[in-house]
Design a protein around this motif. Structure first.
Motif, PDB file in Angstrom:
ATOM      1  N   UNK A 159     -11.978  46.258  60.011  1.00  0.00           N
ATOM      2  CA  UNK A 159     -12.079  47.024  58.775  1.00  0.00           C
ATOM      3  C   UNK A 159     -11.221  46.399  57.680  1.00  0.00           C
ATOM      4  N   UNK A 160     -11.834  46.174  56.534  1.00  0.00           N
ATOM      5  CA  UNK A 160     -11.100  45.756  55.345  1.00  0.00           C
ATOM      6  C   UNK A 160     -10.848  47.001  54.505  1.00  0.00           C
ATOM      7  N   UNK A 161      -9.580  47.300  54.253  1.00  0.00           N
ATOM      8  CA  UNK A 161      -9.206  48.443  53.414  1.00  0.00           C
ATOM      9  C   UNK A 161      -8.757  47.907  52.066  1.00  0.00           C
ATOM     10  N   UNK A 162      -9.371  48.441  51.005  1.00  0.00           N
ATOM     11  CA  UNK A 162      -9.055  48.025  49.648  1.00  0.00           C
ATOM     12  C   UNK A 162      -8.455  49.225  48.913  1.00  0.00           C
ATOM     13  N   UNK A 163      -7.153  49.186  48.632  1.00  0.00           N
ATOM     14  CA  UNK A 163      -6.550  50.280  47.880  1.00  0.00           C
ATOM     15  C   UNK A 163      -7.023  50.251  46.429  1.00  0.00           C
ATOM     16  N   UNK A 164      -7.231  51.419  45.872  1.00  0.00           N
ATOM     17  CA  UNK A 164      -7.646  51.513  44.481  1.00  0.00           C
ATOM     18  C   UNK A 164      -7.198  52.828  43.879  1.00  0.00           C
ATOM     19  N   UNK A 165      -7.535  53.015  42.612  1.00  0.00           N
ATOM     20  CA  UNK A 165      -7.171  54.231  41.891  1.00  0.00           C
ATOM     21  C   UNK A 165      -8.370  54.661  41.065  1.00  0.00           C
ATOM     22  N   UNK A 166      -8.693  55.936  41.118  1.00  0.00           N
ATOM     23  CA  UNK A 166      -9.636  56.503  40.170  1.00  0.00           C
ATOM     24  C   UNK A 166      -8.787  57.188  39.114  1.00  0.00           C
ATOM     25  N   UNK A 167      -8.672  56.528  37.988  1.00  0.00           N
ATOM     26  CA  UNK A 167      -7.818  57.062  36.941  1.00  0.00           C
ATOM     27  C   UNK A 167      -8.548  58.176  36.208  1.00  0.00           C
ATOM     28  N   UNK A 168      -7.954  59.332  36.190  1.00  0.00           N
ATOM     29  CA  UNK A 168      -8.492  60.481  35.481  1.00  0.00           C
ATOM     30  C   UNK A 168      -7.553  60.768  34.321  1.00  0.00           C
ATOM     31  N   UNK A 169      -8.032  60.508  33.125  1.00  0.00           N
ATOM     32  CA  UNK A 169      -7.176  60.683  31.950  1.00  0.00           C
ATOM     33  C   UNK A 169      -6.901  62.151  31.664  1.00  0.00           C
ATOM     34  N   UNK A 170      -5.667  62.395  31.403  1.00  0.00           N
ATOM     35  CA  UNK A 170      -5.241  63.702  30.931  1.00  0.00           C
ATOM     36  C   UNK A 170      -3.945  63.472  30.175  1.00  0.00           C
TER      37      UNK A 170
END
Length: 105
Positions: A87-98
């Motif tokens: 398994x390749x795990x790719x960390x990321x972020x879903x940026x939700x602006x507030x």
């Protein structure tokens, strides 16, 4: 690095690739998953185990406004030895602006 393509391991028709002759680049990736670091129902470790159980060879853990879940999932996969050939795990972020929120690292 080459990962085995374990499509249809769960007999779920959604995990069957469109082109089974795609060779070593035949990757099934979940590109948008959340853990309990934001609004997901599973821990980062459970996301990794879920992805493996469903035949994925890569998963992006993209929690809202934090990369902590992705980093935890990557660390877990490394410690379990999954990063070597499972398994390749790719960390990321879903940026939700507030205006009142900031990115947590």
């Amino acid at each position: 690095m080459t990962f085995p393509f374990r499509y249809n391991i769960s007999a779920d028709p959604d995990t069957v690739p469109w082109d089974k002759t795609f060779g070593k680049y035949n990757v099934l990736i979940e590109t948008h998953s959340h853990s309990t670091f934001s609004d997901g129902a599973m821990s980062a470790e459970q996301v990794v185990e879920w992805a493996i159980a469903y035949g994925y060879t890569a998963v992006m853990v993209t929690d809202h406004n934090t990369i902590a879940g992705g980093l935890r999932a990557k660390k877990y996969a490394d410690e379990k030895g999954y990063s070597n050939n499972t398994m390749l795990v790719i960390p990321g972020v879903e940026y939700t602006y507030s205006p009142s929120r900031r990115l947590l690292i």
